[in-house]
Design a protein around this motif. Structure first.
Motif, PDB file in Angstrom:
ATOM      1  N   LYS A  53       0.862  -1.190   0.000  1.00  0.00           N
ATOM      2  CA  LYS A  53       0.000   0.000   0.000  1.00  0.00           C
ATOM      3  C   LYS A  53       0.904   1.248   0.000  1.00  0.00           C
ATOM      4  O   LYS A  53       1.676   1.454   0.944  1.00  0.00           O
ATOM      5  N   GLU A 102       1.714   5.487  -0.734  1.00  0.00           N
ATOM      6  CA  GLU A 102       1.246   6.872  -0.775  1.00  0.00           C
ATOM      7  C   GLU A 102       2.453   7.706  -1.225  1.00  0.00           C
ATOM      8  O   GLU A 102       3.597   7.267  -1.088  1.00  0.00           O
ATOM      9  N   TYR A 103       2.184   8.917  -1.719  1.00  0.00           N
ATOM     10  CA  TYR A 103       3.293   9.721  -2.240  1.00  0.00           C
ATOM     11  C   TYR A 103       3.282  11.130  -1.640  1.00  0.00           C
ATOM     12  O   TYR A 103       2.222  11.673  -1.338  1.00  0.00           O
ATOM     13  N   VAL A 113      -0.779   8.307   8.021  1.00  0.00           N
ATOM     14  CA  VAL A 113      -0.360   8.746   6.687  1.00  0.00           C
ATOM     15  C   VAL A 113      -0.381  10.276   6.560  1.00  0.00           C
ATOM     16  O   VAL A 113       0.606  10.883   6.117  1.00  0.00           O
ATOM     17  N   ASP A 114      -1.484  10.903   6.980  1.00  0.00           N
ATOM     18  CA  ASP A 114      -1.568  12.360   6.799  1.00  0.00           C
ATOM     19  C   ASP A 114      -0.508  13.072   7.630  1.00  0.00           C
ATOM     20  O   ASP A 114       0.125  14.015   7.180  1.00  0.00           O
ATOM     21  N   LYS A 158       2.916  12.659   6.047  1.00  0.00           N
ATOM     22  CA  LYS A 158       3.099  13.546   4.870  1.00  0.00           C
ATOM     23  C   LYS A 158       3.409  14.971   5.335  1.00  0.00           C
ATOM     24  O   LYS A 158       4.284  15.644   4.800  1.00  0.00           O
TER      25      LYS A 158
END
Ligand code: URA
Length: 431
Positions: free
Chosen positions: A333, A335-336, A403-404, A407
């Motif tokens: 999984k 995310e970028y 995740v947020d 980032k």
């Protein structure tokens, strides 16, 4: 002897004698001195300091509070390295097999990670089946047989340090150079190696934020080791940005495998080879520093280092298949993180990036936290790289959390501007 008198002596700024330090450590380990008295003593040390002799005596008293690992059954010079902790620091995973492939005996007891820095043992545990706990006899046998073992702390190594460190953690007395030096060196002395290289990290991602502090710590540790009969070297290396590109347990094993195949990132290879060249000299295999570096580069490129890694993973029960398919170690999984402007990367705060990896689950905030082996960060850029707005700065390997926040931490850790900065990686060598 009365503990209260020793607290008072230190409070008044006097040095404690070897017998006094021994008395405190022996009795604290046995539970005869309560935490509140040691807390007061630690705070007195915080304000009044300790001289080099006291730090050496403290390191030795803590080393002798538990098992002293006897490596004398292994022929030749046994080497060890220690990093004061950084982000993306997977040097041990590469250096150990690399040195062993050149005939050096690498007997390594490593730790787990806490906070924003990872630990070698957690990284190795991302390889299914890899056993980090070996009995001392088995640890010694493995080093005799294949030249290398990398394990968690076997036996009861420096229990006084464990107890004292836990107390320092909750009494705001961790960041005292003589206590850090004696804590690290107590474990190194008890682990039994003849030659030790210390990699003292400097920068936002490290314990020591300035070169001056790092140098003080390095010199004191070198002195403690030398006074106890060990060959010592310390190097100061930059931790303004993470080492290599990958951060997180499985990701760091992946990058270590790439490096063992001769495809490692330059900064990671440079630190590994620098430490390795000192240890090849100490082990009397190649005393000429530049020739030693050439030997190390050769073994990284011709398969010897990787083959030794296969041997150590096999000996410790790890699954060899993932070493040929290291992508199996990573989450599917993704995310970028995208660049929000164009320019050169001027800053890449390693501490904040380490925290981002921790939020994804790669590290522990408390000792009890569970970690996820397959999560982490792959940074596509380093300080000095040019990026266009919208370029991918980092790929995140994620699971179900953080995740947020990760980032946001990564974007805040990076600054993009007009200046193409060069950073100095290997700053100083102290012998
Ligand atoms: N690492 C240690 O082992 N001890 C300290 O005191 C600080 C960092």
């Amino acid at each position: 002897m009365h503990t209260v008198d020793l607290i008072m002596k230190k409070r008044e700024g006097h040095a404690l004698t070897q017998e006094e330090i021994k008395y405190i450590i022996e009795n604290y380990t046995k539970g005869n001195i309560p935490d509140y008295q040691i807390s007061a003593l630690l705070m007195a040390i915080y304000f009044k300091g300790m001289n080099d002799e006291e730090a050496k005596n403290l390191a030795n008293a803590m080393a002798h509070s538990g098992d002293m690992i006897d490596l004398s059954l292994i022929d030749g010079i046994k080497v060890d390295k220690h990093s004061t902790g950084g982000v993306g620091d997977k040097v041990t995973l590469i250096l150990g097999p690399l040195l062993a492939s050149l005939g050096v005996k690498f007997a390594k007891m490593s730790g787990r990670g806490l906070g924003h820095t990872g630990g070698t043992i957690d990284k190795l545990e991302s390889i299914p089946g890899y056993k980090v706990e070996l009995k001392v006899e088995d640890f010694i046998k493995q080093v005799k047989d294949i030249g290398i073992a990398i394990v968690g702390q076997s036996g009861d190594v420096a229990p006084a340090d464990k107890k004292l460190y836990a107390l320092r953690d909750v009494t705001a007395t961790v960041d005292i150079i003589p206590l850090i030096a004696s804590s690290i060196m107590s474990k190194k002395l008890a682990s039994g190696a003849d030659a030790i290289v210390l990699d003292v990290k400097v920068g936002h991602g490290a314990f020591m934020k300035t070169e001056e502090e790092a140098e003080k710590l390095a010199k004191l540790m070198v002195e403690i080791g030398r006074l106890s009969g060990r060959k010592m070297t310390a190097i100061l290396t930059g931790m303004d940005e993470p080492l290599g590109h990958k951060i997180g347990n499985g990701l760091e094993v992946y990058e270590a495998i790439e490096t063992l195949h001769g495809r490692g990132p330059k900064d990671l290879v440079d630190v590994t080879v620098e430490i390795g060249a000192h240890l090849l000299g100490d082990a009397n295999i190649e005393k000429d520093f530049n020739r030693a570096k050439t030997l190390l580069h050769d073994a990284l490129h011709d398969g010897r280092a990787f083959n030794k890694f296969l041997e150590v993973v096999k000996a410790q029960g790890g699954d060899l298949d993932v070493l040929s398919h290291p992508e199996k170690l990573l989450s599917k999984k993704l995310e970028y993180v995208y660049a929000e402007s164009s320019g050169y990367i001027e800053e890449m705060n390693a501490l904040e990036i380490g925290k981002a990896a921790m939020r994804l689950g790669a590290g522990r905030e408390t000792k009890e936290d569970q970690i996820y082996m397959e999560v982490g960060i792959d940074l596509h850029q380093k300080i000095g790289s040019y990026v266009e707005k919208g370029d991918v700065l980092a790929t995140l390997y994620v699971r179900d959390k953080g995740v947020d926040e990760a980032k946001r931490l990564i974007l805040n850790a990076l600054s993009i501007g007009k200046e193409k900065r060069d950073i100095e990686l290997i700053k100083k060598t102290i012998k």
